[in-house]
Motif scaffolding. Structure first.
Motif, mmCIF file in Angstrom:
data_model
loop_
_atom_site.group_PDB
_atom_site.id
_atom_site.type_symbol
_atom_site.label_atom_id
_atom_site.label_comp_id
_atom_site.label_asym_id
_atom_site.label_seq_id
_atom_site.Cartn_x
_atom_site.Cartn_y
_atom_site.Cartn_z
ATOM 1 N N GLY A 693 0.943 -1.317 -0.023
ATOM 2 C CA GLY A 693 0.076 -0.006 -0.065
ATOM 3 C C GLY A 693 0.703 1.122 0.015
ATOM 4 O O GLY A 693 0.119 2.257 -0.017
ATOM 5 N N VAL A 694 2.358 1.263 0.002
ATOM 6 C CA VAL A 694 2.841 2.323 0.029
ATOM 7 C C VAL A 694 3.622 2.427 -1.512
ATOM 8 O O VAL A 694 4.003 1.873 -2.064
ATOM 9 N N ARG A 695 3.222 3.886 -2.020
ATOM 10 C CA ARG A 695 3.466 4.278 -3.142
ATOM 11 C C ARG A 695 4.718 4.876 -3.484
ATOM 12 O O ARG A 695 5.078 5.715 -2.777
ATOM 13 N N ILE A 696 5.740 4.231 -4.190
ATOM 14 C CA ILE A 696 7.089 4.998 -4.300
ATOM 15 C C ILE A 696 7.345 5.309 -5.852
ATOM 16 O O ILE A 696 7.043 4.525 -7.026
ATOM 17 N N ARG A 718 0.832 10.604 -8.058
ATOM 18 C CA ARG A 718 0.652 10.552 -6.493
ATOM 19 C C ARG A 718 1.578 9.425 -5.960
ATOM 20 O O ARG A 718 1.564 8.299 -6.295
ATOM 21 N N ALA A 719 2.599 9.852 -4.907
ATOM 22 C CA ALA A 719 3.408 8.798 -4.427
ATOM 23 C C ALA A 719 3.736 9.246 -2.801
ATOM 24 O O ALA A 719 3.728 10.643 -2.634
ATOM 25 N N ASP A 720 3.827 8.274 -2.052
ATOM 26 C CA ASP A 720 4.194 8.548 -0.845
ATOM 27 C C ASP A 720 5.602 8.860 -0.445
ATOM 28 O O ASP A 720 5.891 9.820 0.279
ATOM 29 N N ILE A 721 6.256 8.241 -1.267
ATOM 30 C CA ILE A 721 7.989 8.544 -1.278
ATOM 31 C C ILE A 721 8.229 8.777 -2.644
ATOM 32 O O ILE A 721 8.133 7.981 -3.721
ATOM 33 N N VAL A 722 9.212 9.793 -2.996
ATOM 34 C CA VAL A 722 9.764 10.119 -4.051
ATOM 35 C C VAL A 722 11.239 10.198 -4.150
ATOM 36 O O VAL A 722 11.650 10.696 -2.923
ATOM 37 N N VAL A 723 12.034 9.449 -5.009
ATOM 38 C CA VAL A 723 13.588 9.501 -4.709
ATOM 39 C C VAL A 723 14.126 10.147 -6.191
ATOM 40 O O VAL A 723 13.632 9.579 -7.366
ATOM 41 N N THR A 724 14.631 10.961 -5.987
ATOM 42 C CA THR A 724 15.392 11.695 -7.166
ATOM 43 C C THR A 724 16.957 11.927 -7.042
ATOM 44 O O THR A 724 17.354 12.138 -6.190
ATOM 45 N N SER A 808 -0.837 4.141 2.215
ATOM 46 C CA SER A 808 -2.032 5.038 1.815
ATOM 47 C C SER A 808 -3.495 4.376 1.691
ATOM 48 O O SER A 808 -4.504 5.216 1.669
ATOM 49 N N ASP A 809 -3.553 3.350 1.425
ATOM 50 C CA ASP A 809 -5.007 2.631 1.342
ATOM 51 C C ASP A 809 -5.136 1.436 2.441
ATOM 52 O O ASP A 809 -3.924 1.161 3.162
#
Length: 809
Positions: A693-696, A718-724, A808-809
């Motif tokens: 349920g965790v969006r990355i 939409r994402a809980d965590i973004v890595v750039t 998230s859900d």
């Protein structure tokens, strides 16, 4: 009490551990210890009760006194956590050590030294200073730098770097336990200057001169300086320069690297040779001890007072002393006595890998070998109903070889069981082949060491015998090298594993002790032992199942490269980019080893940047890679084009991925198959995934045009965590993209070097204005995202940040 020193050693060790991990006021500790001592001195009736707390209290005082700030000129007070360009004056505490690293085209030499500082020049003035520093210098120093030489060095003085990822070697913690809190980084050997006292003749100490003479002597008659000769120097003299990573790796994988430490094996062999020769000429026991013990200390001094040699010599002194005095011997009690003496000399030895391995191996041999010996004798016991004269002759001829082989195997098994979790903790290895490898290589190492000692004894007096010993030692060492390669290449010879947890240590060693003592098999305790074992196995199975359901993503501080996705099950593990050559060798490879990775099922090369794909040849060489995925775009990078040409030769292992493809639970959202942007970063592969349920969202080094295209094509980012990462031109995470993603955590995969991979101040200020937590890997080290069914957690290598969130859900 049959083993009185065991209790004393355990109590003192407990005090040392408390002093290391808990902060106490040294004055308060000393005052309490003094009061206990006075009470024990004057109250005879309470003495037996007061001595028990006094022993661990003494250990705690001793340990705390080694780390406490006792001088107003302590470097920790003068510098704190900041880095300063300084000039230091001090004394070399030991001989500088040369290390060689293979940088591809030519060897890269670096000199490591330890200096006891007494003067410090910074802020335009000389100041008195107290503290020991580690000095790192590229290149080789001259012969004028030796132990106890007074030197002046210029460089950048700073606290050692912290570990870059969880589970990896912590260099700062290692040095702090040696009483070293600062590292001096020197640019060239020209920044060193030897200082001599007026009218004094600078002369290297005995150990340095002996090493130089011994190396020359052991090379006599040999055609050239090659690998076996360098390894002979390492084994006989403790010369570490020859033990490069490439040379030592087969020995490490076969579990035989210990033969190159001047430790118990060397000292025991030398002691056996000395005592045997003295007994042959009918020297009494007491005289044997008086002669052998000083000679062992001479060898320890001549090889540079290495900590492992001191530990082993102390232990052998206890054993030889008991034998010489004709006292009943007890290996465990002698081991406790040796350990207590060592900790009285230096309590920091307790936290050194060599100390722990030495004592646990000897302790395991002392406790396990008697039971294994009973089993061995039972298996080899001849038929009691058959008279000896009727036994076949071939069976009688096999008795001695079988006894030697099975005794060696039992000893090797006991040592292996005692060192198993420690080897996994320090080297991330599980080596079943070490039982066979030690059976073959340890006897050869004994022959090689005897040849080395024979060569040193003959020296210039008997040159023919010297050369004969040298050639024989070279042959034995050559055989050892071949056997280490052969055993390490056997199927199932070794496995890389994650380091065990403290709880696993606390379970393993008591369980091993109960089995070794026989309590677990006694009728009285058998039922309780079975219940306890079943409980331990059930708890371990539950923990294993929980770990199997956990998903981890580690972002290394490599500028957007070197992301490792640890999926549920090894078959879906994914490495995203390989960094450049140097980072792949010195950071990425050790990290993957610490995660128990021997094979890489999948590798994704997001784009052609040299800092993302330059390490591919090294990764391919060190790990067995099953499948490789690349962007559909074409890149101008020569390195990337060479990689593609190699992959085209194995089309079954290579696949181009584009928008809509799936990869280890991730979905590719950029680029499309027909995209061809002018900037390489805009063609980078972007992944989106949802786990528990965790969006990355993984953006790699996506540039301005790539971000704009991604926004136009995707309705829901939409994402809980973004890595750039950091694109070469422009900034990552444009305001429009941030609004679309709306993350709860931002991880900027930046690096200290090169400067292009470090986040600029404008980006930092813009992200700092957000309410979203931001982690820069160049500051906090690697970030590990742990995804579970009940939520997610972000952990940093330095421990400065630990962020939690719900799914998230």
């Amino acid at each position: 009490m049959s083993r009185p020193l065991v209790t004393v050693a355990v109590l003192y060790t407990g005090g040392v551990v408390l002093g290391q991990f808990l902060e106490f006021s040294l004055g308060l500790l000393f005052g309490v210890a003094f009061l206990f001592s006075l009470a024990a001195l004057f109250f005879v009736s309470l003495r037996r009760f007061l001595l028990w707390p006094l022993i661990p209290l003494a250990g705690c005082v001793h340990s705390t006194s080694r780390t406490a700030i006792l001088s107003p000129q302590d470097l920790r007070l003068l510098l704190g956590e900041k880095a300063e360009f300084v000039t230091v004056r001090g004394i070399l505490s030991e001989r500088p050590v040369e290390r060689v690293y293979d940088s591809g085209s030519e060897p890269n030499w670096r000199t490591i030294a330890k200096v006891d500082v007494n003067e410090l020049h910074f802020a335009k003035e000389w100041r008195p200073a107290v503290g020991r520093v580690a000095v790192s210098t590229p290149g080789l120093l001259g012969a004028q730098f030796f132990t106890r030489q007074r030197v002046e060095i210029s460089g950048t003085l700073r606290p050692p770097k912290e570990r870059v990822a969880q589970g990896m070697f912590d260099y700062r913690a290692y040095l702090s336990r040696l009483g070293i809190y600062y590292q001096l980084i020197v640019e060239t050997t020209n920044d060193w200057r030897a200082l001599t006292i007026e009218n004094a003749r600078a002369r290297p100490p005995l150990a340095d001169r002996f090493i130089a003479w011994a190396q020359t002597n052991l090379a006599k008659g040999l055609p050239c300086e090659d690998e076996p000769l360098r390894l002979l120097w390492a084994m006989a003299l403790g010369w570490k320069t020859g033990l490069t990573d490439e040379v030592s790796e087969p020995f490490m994988r076969s579990g035989t690297l210990h033969i190159f430490a001047i430790s118990g094996l060397h000292i025991a062999l030398i002691a056996c040779i000395l005592v045997s020769v003295l007994r042959v000429v009918r020297v009494p026991r007491a005289a044997c001890g008086l002669i052998a013990i000083p000679l062992l200390w001479f060898y320890t001094a001549a090889t540079g007072w290495q900590a492992s040699a001191i530990r082993s010599t102390l232990m052998m002194n206890v054993i030889i002393g008991g034998w010489a005095l004709n006292r009943p011997s007890d290996l465990v009690n002698s081991l406790a006595a040796a350990g207590l003496i060592i900790l009285l000399w230096d309590p920091a030895q307790l936290f050194q890998a060599g100390f722990q391995l030495s004592f646990f191996v000897v302790l395991s041999i002392g406790l396990l070998l008697p039971n294994l010996e009973k089993v061995r004798q039972r298996l080899l016991l001849p038929d009691p109903m058959l008279p000896p004269e009727l036994r076949p002759r071939w069976r009688k001829l096999l008795d001695d070889p079988l006894r030697y082989v099975t005794t060696s195997l039992a000893t090797s098994l006991a040592a292996w069981l005692g060192s198993l979790p420690l080897i996994a903790y320090y080297f991330y290895l599980f080596t079943p082949v070490s039982l066979l490898a030690n059976l073959l290589i340890v006897p050869l190492s004994g022959l090689a060491l005897m040849c080395g000692l024979g060569s040193l004894v003959c020296g210039d007096w008997l040159p023919w015998f010297t050369e004969l010993f040298n050639h024989s030692g070279w042959l034995w060492m050559r055989m050892m090298v071949s056997l280490s390669h052969w055993t390490a290449e056997l199927p199932g010879a070794y496995f890389y594993v994650r380091p065990p947890t403290p709880a696993e240590f606390l379970i393993y060693y008591p369980l091993l002790g109960f089995c070794a003592s026989g309590w677990a098999f006694a009728p009285r305790w058998r039922k309780w032992a079975a219940v306890s074992l079943a409980g331990v196995l059930a708890a371990w199975a539950w923990q294993w199942r929980s770990e199997q359901q956990t998903v981890r993503l580690t972002v290394l501080p490599l500028g957007g490269s070197g992301l490792f996705f640890d999926a549920r099950g090894r078959s879906e593990d994914l490495l995203i980019d390989c960094a450049n050559r140097a980072s792949a060798e010195f950071l990425l490879r050790p990290f993957l080893r610490s995660q128990g990775v021997k094979q890489l099922p999948k590798v994704l090369l997001t784009h052609g940047d040299i800092n993302h794909v330059g390490g591919w040849p090294h990764v391919k060489e060190q790990f067995s890679v099953s499948r490789v995925f690349t962007s559909p775009a074409r890149f101008r990078s020569p390195v990337y084009r060479q990689i593609v040409r190699e992959l085209e030769a194995a089309p079954g292992c290579w696949q181009r991925v584009s928008r809509g493809d799936s990869l280890s639970g991730w979905t590719v959202v950029h680029p499309s198959a027909d995209d061809q942007f002018s900037q390489a970063d805009d063609n980078a592969v972007v992944l989106r995934g949802q786990f528990h349920g965790v969006r990355i969202l993984l953006l790699s080094d996506l540039g301005r045009m790539g971000q704009r295209t991604l926004l136009e094509r995707e309705d829901d980012l939409r994402a809980d965590i973004v890595v750039t990462g950091l694109p070469a031109q422009g900034e990552p995470l444009s305001p429009a993209l941030l609004d679309a993603v709306n993350p709860r955590l931002i991880v900027v995969a930046s690096a200290e070097f090169p400067a292009s991979e470090s986040a600029g101040w404008k980006l930092r200020e813009r992200l700092a204005r957000l309410r979203t937590p931001v982690l820069h890997t160049s500051e906090v080290g690697a970030v590990t995202l742990i995804l579970r069914r009940n939520g997610w957690e972000a952990q940093t290598a330095t421990g400065r940040a630990q962020i939690h969130g719900a799914a998230s859900d």
